[in-house]
Write a protein that holds these residues in place. Structure first.
Motif, PDB file in Angstrom:
ATOM      1  N   GLY A 115       0.812  -1.205   0.000  1.00 48.57           N
ATOM      2  CA  GLY A 115       0.000   0.000   0.000  1.00 48.57           C
ATOM      3  C   GLY A 115       0.842   1.251   0.000  1.00 48.57           C
ATOM      4  N   ASP A 116       0.158   2.377  -0.055  1.00 50.20           N
ATOM      5  CA  ASP A 116       0.822   3.681  -0.077  1.00 50.20           C
ATOM      6  C   ASP A 116       1.346   4.027   1.313  1.00 50.20           C
ATOM      7  OD1 ASP A 116       0.147   4.514  -2.870  1.00 50.20           O
ATOM      8  OD2 ASP A 116      -1.884   4.239  -2.102  1.00 50.20           O
ATOM      9  N   THR A 117       2.452   4.739   1.350  1.00 44.03           N
ATOM     10  CA  THR A 117       3.016   5.220   2.608  1.00 44.03           C
ATOM     11  C   THR A 117       2.728   6.709   2.738  1.00 44.03           C
ATOM     12  OG1 THR A 117       5.154   5.766   1.613  1.00 44.03           O
ATOM     13  CG2 THR A 117       4.894   3.517   2.482  1.00 44.03           C
ATOM     14  N   ALA A 118       3.222   7.312   3.804  1.00 44.22           N
ATOM     15  CA  ALA A 118       3.029   8.746   4.018  1.00 44.22           C
ATOM     16  C   ALA A 118       3.792   9.566   2.978  1.00 44.22           C
ATOM     17  CB  ALA A 118       3.479   9.136   5.418  1.00 44.22           C
ATOM     18  N   THR A 119       4.824   8.971   2.383  1.00 46.49           N
ATOM     19  CA  THR A 119       5.593   9.648   1.348  1.00 46.49           C
ATOM     20  C   THR A 119       4.952   9.379  -0.007  1.00 46.49           C
ATOM     21  OG1 THR A 119       7.590   9.252   2.647  1.00 46.49           O
ATOM     22  CG2 THR A 119       7.897   9.914   0.345  1.00 46.49           C
ATOM     23  N   PRO A 120       4.513  10.423  -0.706  1.00 45.71           N
ATOM     24  CA  PRO A 120       3.850  10.213  -2.002  1.00 45.71           C
ATOM     25  C   PRO A 120       4.731   9.436  -2.983  1.00 45.71           C
ATOM     26  CG  PRO A 120       3.606  12.488  -1.283  1.00 45.71           C
ATOM     27  CD  PRO A 120       4.576  11.842  -0.337  1.00 45.71           C
ATOM     28  N   GLY A 121       4.123   8.454  -3.633  1.00 44.64           N
ATOM     29  CA  GLY A 121       4.824   7.664  -4.636  1.00 44.64           C
ATOM     30  C   GLY A 121       5.661   6.530  -4.081  1.00 44.64           C
ATOM     31  N   VAL A 122       5.664   6.365  -2.756  1.00 44.46           N
ATOM     32  CA  VAL A 122       6.454   5.297  -2.146  1.00 44.46           C
ATOM     33  C   VAL A 122       5.510   4.217  -1.631  1.00 44.46           C
ATOM     34  CG1 VAL A 122       8.086   4.688  -0.314  1.00 44.46           C
ATOM     35  CG2 VAL A 122       8.305   6.880  -1.495  1.00 44.46           C
ATOM     36  N   CYS A 123       5.773   2.981  -2.063  1.00 42.78           N
ATOM     37  CA  CYS A 123       4.954   1.839  -1.647  1.00 42.78           C
ATOM     38  C   CYS A 123       5.718   1.001  -0.625  1.00 42.78           C
ATOM     39  CB  CYS A 123       4.630   0.953  -2.843  1.00 42.78           C
ATOM     40  SG  CYS A 123       3.818   1.806  -4.197  1.00 42.78           S
ATOM     41  N   ALA A 124       4.962   0.289   0.196  1.00 39.45           N
ATOM     42  CA  ALA A 124       5.595  -0.568   1.199  1.00 39.45           C
ATOM     43  C   ALA A 124       4.676  -1.749   1.512  1.00 39.45           C
ATOM     44  CB  ALA A 124       5.872   0.224   2.474  1.00 39.45           C
ATOM     45  N   ILE A 125       5.292  -2.802   2.046  1.00 38.54           N
ATOM     46  CA  ILE A 125       4.515  -3.949   2.504  1.00 38.54           C
ATOM     47  C   ILE A 125       3.814  -3.550   3.797  1.00 38.54           C
ATOM     48  CG2 ILE A 125       4.628  -6.300   3.414  1.00 38.54           C
ATOM     49  CD1 ILE A 125       6.965  -6.812   1.521  1.00 38.54           C
ATOM     50  N   LEU A 126       2.485  -3.709   3.819  1.00 38.03           N
ATOM     51  CA  LEU A 126       1.700  -3.361   5.003  1.00 38.03           C
ATOM     52  C   LEU A 126       1.490  -4.569   5.909  1.00 38.03           C
ATOM     53  CD1 LEU A 126      -1.021  -1.116   3.310  1.00 38.03           C
ATOM     54  CD2 LEU A 126       1.166  -0.419   4.340  1.00 38.03           C
ATOM     55  N   SER A 127       1.356  -5.750   5.320  1.00 38.07           N
ATOM     56  CA  SER A 127       1.191  -6.965   6.126  1.00 38.07           C
ATOM     57  C   SER A 127       1.550  -8.180   5.288  1.00 38.07           C
ATOM     58  CB  SER A 127      -0.246  -7.089   6.644  1.00 38.07           C
ATOM     59  OG  SER A 127      -1.151  -7.242   5.568  1.00 38.07           O
ATOM     60  N   ASP A 128       1.902  -9.245   5.990  1.00 35.79           N
ATOM     61  CA  ASP A 128       2.226 -10.510   5.347  1.00 35.79           C
ATOM     62  C   ASP A 128       1.453 -11.584   6.104  1.00 35.79           C
ATOM     63  OD1 ASP A 128       3.411 -12.164   3.518  1.00 35.79           O
ATOM     64  OD2 ASP A 128       5.329 -12.293   4.557  1.00 35.79           O
TER      65      ASP A 128
END
Length: 157
Positions: A81-94
């Motif tokens: 999903g999206d992070t607080a930084t625009p354009g940066v994605c991250a794993i939210l859960s596994d």
């Protein structure tokens, strides 16, 4: 006239049986594989009311999410999903789960690690490229039923 009636009866019998053979079975693509969610439709039905559906279209970050179904009935879902930084994605859960799939009834049951009640789902569409999976959601109100139908595209590795 008898010959004409016999000819008609023979043609009718041929047409009724057709040209099918036992090899005309439709093959279903396997559930096993890696799937990318494209969107989901949440349908809510209250007893005595019309169903209400909402379509959720995923962002590019959310489309990096992957669902895995292995041959040994183990599965995983990595949510992006999206992070607080625009354009940066991250794993939210596994999320890890075990699953059973009954091809005849098209039912899938997923037992998610750390969750007591299993999730029940139904395969709506399954071919080489597309999976539509309707997951039954539990609600606090016994007069409200909710289903979340995911549309996936197979990821070729």
């Amino acid at each position: 006239m008898k010959k004409l009636a016999l000819l008609f009866a023979g043609l009718s019998l041929f047409a009724a049986t057709g040209c099918s053979s036992d090899s005309d079975t439709v093959l279903e693509a396997p559930l096993v594989g890696t799937w990318q969610p494209l969107k989901e439709v949440v349908t809510t039905v209250e007893v005595g009311e019309d169903p209400v559906s909402n379509t959720i279209t995923y962002t590019d970050c959310q489309k990096q999410t992957r669902w895995f179904f292995s041959v040994d009935s183990k599965g995983a879902k990595t949510n992006w999903g999206d992070t607080a930084t625009p354009g940066v994605c991250a794993i939210l859960s596994d999320i890890k789960f075990n699953y059973t799939y009954d091809k005849d009834s098209k039912s899938v049951q997923m037992k998610i690690q750390g969750v007591v009640e299993p999730q029940n789902a139904k395969v709506v569409t399954l071919d080489n490229n597309t999976l539509n999976l309707a997951v039954r959601e539990e609600t606090q109100d016994p007069t409200v039923f909710q289903t979340r139908t995911y549309t996936f595209r197979r990821v070729v590795q």
